[in-house]
Structure formats: structure tokens, C-alpha cells
Design a protein around this motif. Structure first.
Motif, PDB file in Angstrom:
ATOM      1  N   LYS A 274      39.994  34.713   3.407  1.00  0.00           N
ATOM      2  CA  LYS A 274      40.943  34.400   4.113  1.00  0.00           C
ATOM      3  C   LYS A 274      40.689  32.583   4.457  1.00  0.00           C
ATOM      4  O   LYS A 274      41.025  31.898   5.532  1.00  0.00           O
ATOM      5  N   LEU A 275      40.715  31.920   3.133  1.00  0.00           N
ATOM      6  CA  LEU A 275      40.290  30.644   3.124  1.00  0.00           C
ATOM      7  C   LEU A 275      41.343  29.810   2.517  1.00  0.00           C
ATOM      8  O   LEU A 275      41.677  30.284   1.268  1.00  0.00           O
ATOM      9  N   PRO A 276      41.967  28.625   2.785  1.00  0.00           N
ATOM     10  CA  PRO A 276      43.056  28.212   2.040  1.00  0.00           C
ATOM     11  C   PRO A 276      42.556  27.119   0.889  1.00  0.00           C
ATOM     12  O   PRO A 276      43.016  26.766  -0.046  1.00  0.00           O
ATOM     13  N   HIS A 277      41.199  26.761   0.878  1.00  0.00           N
ATOM     14  CA  HIS A 277      40.258  26.060  -0.116  1.00  0.00           C
ATOM     15  C   HIS A 277      39.034  26.555  -0.031  1.00  0.00           C
ATOM     16  O   HIS A 277      38.449  27.048   0.655  1.00  0.00           O
ATOM     17  N   ILE A 278      38.538  26.476  -1.266  1.00  0.00           N
ATOM     18  CA  ILE A 278      36.910  26.510  -1.633  1.00  0.00           C
ATOM     19  C   ILE A 278      36.700  25.497  -2.794  1.00  0.00           C
ATOM     20  O   ILE A 278      37.680  24.820  -3.294  1.00  0.00           O
ATOM     21  N   ARG A 279      35.348  25.465  -2.968  1.00  0.00           N
ATOM     22  CA  ARG A 279      34.907  24.411  -3.834  1.00  0.00           C
ATOM     23  C   ARG A 279      34.499  25.052  -5.241  1.00  0.00           C
ATOM     24  O   ARG A 279      33.947  26.124  -5.127  1.00  0.00           O
ATOM     25  N   ILE A 280      34.893  24.638  -6.365  1.00  0.00           N
ATOM     26  CA  ILE A 280      34.554  24.923  -7.601  1.00  0.00           C
ATOM     27  C   ILE A 280      33.789  24.114  -8.593  1.00  0.00           C
ATOM     28  O   ILE A 280      34.453  22.850  -8.743  1.00  0.00           O
ATOM     29  N   ALA A 281      32.867  24.377  -9.273  1.00  0.00           N
ATOM     30  CA  ALA A 281      32.527  23.447 -10.180  1.00  0.00           C
ATOM     31  C   ALA A 281      32.503  24.433 -11.407  1.00  0.00           C
ATOM     32  O   ALA A 281      31.807  25.750 -11.894  1.00  0.00           O
ATOM     33  N   VAL A 282      33.144  23.693 -12.463  1.00  0.00           N
ATOM     34  CA  VAL A 282      33.445  24.766 -13.700  1.00  0.00           C
ATOM     35  C   VAL A 282      32.233  24.468 -14.617  1.00  0.00           C
ATOM     36  O   VAL A 282      32.061  23.435 -14.985  1.00  0.00           O
ATOM     37  N   GLY A 283      32.061  25.697 -15.167  1.00  0.00           N
ATOM     38  CA  GLY A 283      30.785  25.661 -16.087  1.00  0.00           C
ATOM     39  C   GLY A 283      30.964  24.948 -17.463  1.00  0.00           C
ATOM     40  O   GLY A 283      32.159  24.688 -17.872  1.00  0.00           O
ATOM     41  N   MET A 284      29.997  24.317 -18.221  1.00  0.00           N
ATOM     42  CA  MET A 284      30.114  23.679 -19.345  1.00  0.00           C
ATOM     43  C   MET A 284      30.793  24.414 -20.151  1.00  0.00           C
ATOM     44  O   MET A 284      30.324  25.625 -20.675  1.00  0.00           O
ATOM     45  N   GLY A 285      31.911  23.720 -21.041  1.00  0.00           N
ATOM     46  CA  GLY A 285      32.356  24.799 -22.019  1.00  0.00           C
ATOM     47  C   GLY A 285      33.618  25.466 -21.426  1.00  0.00           C
ATOM     48  O   GLY A 285      34.174  26.420 -22.386  1.00  0.00           O
ATOM     49  N   ARG A 286      33.589  25.689 -20.209  1.00  0.00           N
ATOM     50  CA  ARG A 286      34.711  26.649 -19.565  1.00  0.00           C
ATOM     51  C   ARG A 286      35.907  26.045 -18.921  1.00  0.00           C
ATOM     52  O   ARG A 286      35.744  24.927 -19.014  1.00  0.00           O
ATOM     53  N   THR A 287      36.902  26.943 -18.635  1.00  0.00           N
ATOM     54  CA  THR A 287      38.234  26.270 -17.943  1.00  0.00           C
ATOM     55  C   THR A 287      38.749  27.322 -17.160  1.00  0.00           C
ATOM     56  O   THR A 287      38.021  28.563 -17.040  1.00  0.00           O
ATOM     57  N   LEU A 288      39.520  26.829 -16.143  1.00  0.00           N
ATOM     58  CA  LEU A 288      40.000  27.827 -15.324  1.00  0.00           C
ATOM     59  C   LEU A 288      40.563  29.139 -15.821  1.00  0.00           C
ATOM     60  O   LEU A 288      40.819  30.136 -15.262  1.00  0.00           O
ATOM     61  N   GLU A 289      41.009  29.079 -17.085  1.00  0.00           N
ATOM     62  CA  GLU A 289      41.534  30.475 -17.780  1.00  0.00           C
ATOM     63  C   GLU A 289      40.584  31.039 -18.574  1.00  0.00           C
ATOM     64  O   GLU A 289      40.755  32.079 -18.941  1.00  0.00           O
ATOM     65  N   SER A 290      39.109  30.512 -18.540  1.00  0.00           N
ATOM     66  CA  SER A 290      37.941  31.326 -19.082  1.00  0.00           C
ATOM     67  C   SER A 290      37.763  32.727 -18.442  1.00  0.00           C
ATOM     68  O   SER A 290      38.179  32.956 -17.134  1.00  0.00           O
ATOM     69  N   PRO A 291      37.609  33.960 -19.372  1.00  0.00           N
ATOM     70  CA  PRO A 291      37.476  34.989 -18.742  1.00  0.00           C
ATOM     71  C   PRO A 291      36.111  35.249 -17.929  1.00  0.00           C
ATOM     72  O   PRO A 291      35.251  34.600 -18.268  1.00  0.00           O
ATOM     73  N   VAL A 292      36.156  35.938 -16.806  1.00  0.00           N
ATOM     74  CA  VAL A 292      35.046  36.412 -15.978  1.00  0.00           C
ATOM     75  C   VAL A 292      34.728  37.941 -16.131  1.00  0.00           C
ATOM     76  O   VAL A 292      35.634  38.488 -15.473  1.00  0.00           O
ATOM     77  N   LYS A 293      33.597  38.189 -16.463  1.00  0.00           N
ATOM     78  CA  LYS A 293      33.428  39.722 -16.513  1.00  0.00           C
ATOM     79  C   LYS A 293      32.043  39.820 -15.833  1.00  0.00           C
ATOM     80  O   LYS A 293      32.174  40.959 -15.038  1.00  0.00           O
ATOM     81  N   LYS A 294      31.115  38.979 -15.463  1.00  0.00           N
ATOM     82  CA  LYS A 294      29.958  39.289 -14.839  1.00  0.00           C
ATOM     83  C   LYS A 294      29.890  38.271 -13.575  1.00  0.00           C
ATOM     84  O   LYS A 294      30.121  36.962 -13.885  1.00  0.00           O
ATOM     85  N   ALA A 295      29.734  38.512 -12.333  1.00  0.00           N
ATOM     86  CA  ALA A 295      29.533  37.407 -11.295  1.00  0.00           C
ATOM     87  C   ALA A 295      28.114  37.958 -10.492  1.00  0.00           C
ATOM     88  O   ALA A 295      27.946  39.077 -10.198  1.00  0.00           O
ATOM     89  N   ALA A 296      27.619  36.756 -10.218  1.00  0.00           N
ATOM     90  CA  ALA A 296      26.531  36.850  -9.285  1.00  0.00           C
ATOM     91  C   ALA A 296      26.770  36.496  -8.116  1.00  0.00           C
ATOM     92  O   ALA A 296      27.261  35.356  -7.923  1.00  0.00           O
ATOM     93  N   LEU A 297      26.388  37.093  -7.044  1.00  0.00           N
ATOM     94  CA  LEU A 297      26.902  36.537  -5.696  1.00  0.00           C
ATOM     95  C   LEU A 297      25.685  36.701  -4.611  1.00  0.00           C
ATOM     96  O   LEU A 297      24.991  37.444  -4.754  1.00  0.00           O
ATOM     97  N   CYS A 298      25.595  35.910  -3.518  1.00  0.00           N
ATOM     98  CA  CYS A 298      24.661  36.000  -2.463  1.00  0.00           C
ATOM     99  C   CYS A 298      25.424  35.318  -1.383  1.00  0.00           C
ATOM    100  O   CYS A 298      25.603  34.154  -1.319  1.00  0.00           O
ATOM    101  N   ALA A 299      25.538  35.935  -0.169  1.00  0.00           N
ATOM    102  CA  ALA A 299      26.253  35.476   0.950  1.00  0.00           C
ATOM    103  C   ALA A 299      25.399  34.151   1.431  1.00  0.00           C
ATOM    104  O   ALA A 299      24.092  34.306   1.278  1.00  0.00           O
TER     105      ALA A 299
END
Length: 377
Positions: A274-299
Motif C-alpha cells: 500500500k505504497l505510492p512510491h518505492i525506490r529501485i536500482a536497476v541491475g547492470m544490463g537489466r531494464t524495467l522490462e527484464s524478466p524476474v523469476k527469482k527474488a531474494a527478500l528480507c523484511a
């Protein structure tokens, strides 16, 4: 107004409740409630550096009718708890972390303790124990990714295991040296499960000795046995490992059922938190349209948990500048949502799960004043 010929019927409140006209909740003794909370999320799963459990206890007996949930216990939230007549505050983050040398009105954390005791309110914090459990904060955070499977990044081991010590040492000795060796071993601290039994080695009757010991004691045992070359060469050292707990541990590595674009993942996360904004750093060689299959997360603050993990994205509340640079250089996109924004939403789910766990014996409410201190201006 009463009609003529009628009389006012007075019944004790407990009789009305018994007839089902007013719902009644059973109260819980504080110690009974704390025991139930510890069953829900064993404190042994928390990180060793953490400060978890019952932090402030009013003088017993203390009865709990209202359990008040918050992510951070600020002074504003404390006043809300007082107004709502809370008997126990469950604060995900421990408001007391570094030791207090005094309890005065000088600092805000000291004032929290004063206000709690003045109003007979207990304070309990689960923190990283809730991070580790299968039904905890990190599991809730995975739901923001969509359909996926997940495993802990750093699995937890069984806190209570029959085996004592970190290593087992086994060796054989003849009768001539047995008493002397055993006497010296018994002088070493942190030795347990010392046993002896007859053994035949190369046709000779000998005694086999086994013991469990800590890492520190192992060094002393090895030094002792190395003084006798025959003993030393007949020594076996085994590493004792506690079994892993299924689906339990810090962080999560998630595999999405179907790959989706980074931009879609961002929208899913924003919707979940429920956030209007988040911060994003796009990985080298990636774009916003790059596919995501694996995600590592930690609260919360995930740098130490996520570091070195191979994934398409890292999702956490905050990371250091240099850790973000490292991830981006390795082609990993980083999504940061601010520390407590990756935790707070869990409280609504926790309220419902705890109500069932506690058999609806008490009222459970979530703070309306609790919020992340950082805003986008």
C-alpha cells in the motif's frame, strides 16, 4: 416508559452474558499469554544479538484483556495504547535494545517504560523470531510477489536437540593409560556425554572413549591427546550438526510460478505494501522490462541476509549505499521500500492468526498511530 402493570426486570450482568445477549471474552493471565506467544513463535529462533520476549512486566498478578499490536513503540503509539486501555503491547521492534542504566523522564525510551508501568501495561517483543517462523513477516512479504514458492535463505536449526556440544571425539586407549586420560579430560570444561566401553583393536583388548564437547573444549582435548601419538592417531572427530527446521529461517528465496517483468513486480509490491512510491536500482544490463523469476527478500534491513545470493531482484526495506552498488554491478535489481514498510502490513494478518491461536480469549487491536518515520516530500 414502562406500560402499566409491567415491572423492570433486573438481572446481573453475568446472567445476561450467560443468556448470550452480551458477548463475553475470557481474560488471560499475563504469564499464560506470554507462554502462548512463545509457543506461537519460539524465542529461540530469534537472532543471538536480539532482545526479545517480555521486556516490561507490571507487578503480578496481571490480567490481559486487550493486546495491542504495533511495529514500533513510539511515545505517540504509547499514548494510543493508554487511551485504548491496552494491558499488553506487542511491539515487533524491541523498544528496549541497548541496556538502560536508569529509568527517568529524560529520554523517550525511558519515558516509555515509565508510562507503561504507570498504567500497568506490559511490553513484549518478538522481532527476529517473527522473521524466522514459517507464518511470519518474511512469509507475508512473499505474498507481494504473486504466486511463488519460497525457501529460507538462512535456515534455522532445531533449538533443542538431544545432542550436546558441537563436536564428538572418539578414541581408543589401553588400560594402562585409561585412568590418567579420563582424569585429565574431566578437568576440561564444557565436556559432556563422556562414556567408555570395551573394544577390540587389532586383536588387543582396549577401551573406547567417546565424548561431546564445545569448540573451545575441542582444542584442549586435541592438545591432551596429541601428547600421546598412539592416542592421537586413533582419534576421530565428528562435527555435530543440529537438524534444520523446515520452512524456518531468515530471509526467503522465492521462485515465481511464471516470470514477470521488473515493472510488474514493482507494481505488485506497491499494491501489497500500500505504497505510492518505492525506490529501485536497476541491475547492470537489466531494464524495467527484464524478466524476474527469482527474488531474494528480507523484511527490514536485509543487507547481511541477502548478500551473495543469486537472484534477479533483492527486496528489502533498506540497504547500505555500497551494498546496493555491489548488487547492481552483479546484475541484480534492488527494490527498497523503507525499513518498517516491509513489516507493518503483517500486523493485520498477525491479529487474525493470533486470535485463533489464543482461542479468541482476548481482544486484539492494531495501532492506528504506528507509521514509518520517513516520508516522501
Amino acid at each position: 416508559m414502562l406500560l402499566p402493570g409491567t415491572a423492570l426486570l433486573r438481572r446481573p450482568l453475568h446472567r445476561i452474558r450467560a443468556l448470550g445477549r452480551l458477548p463475553a471474552r475470557a481474560l488471560m493471565d499475563l504469564r499464560e499469554l506470554v507462554s502462548a506467544l512463545n509457543d506461537f513463535a519460539p524465542l529461540s529462533l530469534a537472532e543471538s544479538w536480539d532482545n526479545v520476549g517480555l521486556l516490561v512486566e507490571p507487578s503480578p498478578p496481571h490480567t490481559v484483556n486487550t493486546l495491542f499490536l504495533t511495529n514500533d513503540l513510539t511515545e505517540e503509539v504509547m499514548e494510543e495504547a493508554v487511551q485504548k486501555k491496552a494491558d499488553l503491547i506487542l511491539s515487533y521492534h524491541p523498544p528496549i535494545f541497548t541496556p538502560l542504566k536508569r529509568v527517568t523522564w529524560k529520554t523517550w525510551k525511558e519515558r516509555l517504560v515509565v508510562r507503561a508501568l504507570e498504567h500497568r501495561i506490559g511490553i513484549y517483543s518478538p522481532h527476529t523470531a517473527y522473521d524466522a517462523i514459517p507464518h511470519g513477516v518474511n512469509n507475508w512479504l512473499t505474498k507481494g510477489l504473486g504466486a511463488c514458492t519460497s525457501v529460507p535463505l538462512h535456515p534455522s536449526t532445531a533449538p533443542s536437540c538431544p545432542t550436546e556440544g558441537t563436536h564428538r571425539v572418539e578414541f581408543c586407549t589401553d588400560t594402562e593409560h585409561l585412568d590418567v586420560v579420563l582424569s585429565k579430560i574431566k578437568d576440561i570444561q564444557e565436556i559432556s556425554c563422556l562414556t567408555t566401553f570395551p573394544a577390540r583393536v587389532e586383536g588387543e583388548e582396549q577401551t573406547r572413549v567417546t565424548l561431546n564437547c564445545s569448540q573451545k573444549a575441542l582444542l584442549e582435548v586435541v592438545v591432551l591427546l596429541s601428547q600421546n601419538s598412539l592416542l592421537y592417531h586413533k582419534t576421530e572427530i565428528l562435527l555435530l550438526q543440529k537438524p534444520l527446521l523446515p520452512h524456518t529461517g531468515m530471509g526467503r528465496l522465492c521462485t515465481l510460478s511464471e516470470p514477470v517483468s521488473l515493472s510488474d513486480i514493482i507494481e505488485r509490491i506497491k499494491s501489497h505494501l500500500k505504497l505510492p512510491h518505492i525506490r529501485i536500482a536497476v541491475g547492470m544490463g537489466r531494464t524495467l522490462e527484464s524478466p524476474v523469476k527469482k527474488a531474494a527478500l528480507c523484511a527490514g534491513s536485509g543487507s547481511s541476509v541477502l548478500k551473495g545470493t543469486e537472484a534477479d531482484i533483492y527486496l528489502t526495506g533498506e540497504m547500505s549505499h555500497h551494498d546496493v552498488l555491489d548488487a547492481v554491478a552483479n546484475g541484480i535489481s534492488v527494490i527498497l521500500c523503507e525499513h518498517s514498510n516491509t513489516e507493518r502490513g503483517f500486523l493485520s494478518e498477525l491479529r487474525d492468526v493470533l486470535a485463533t491461536h489464543l482461542q479468541n480469549k482476548i481482544s486484539i487491536i492494531v495501532s492506528e498511530k504506528d507509521r514509518d518515520p520517513l516520508q516522501v516530500a
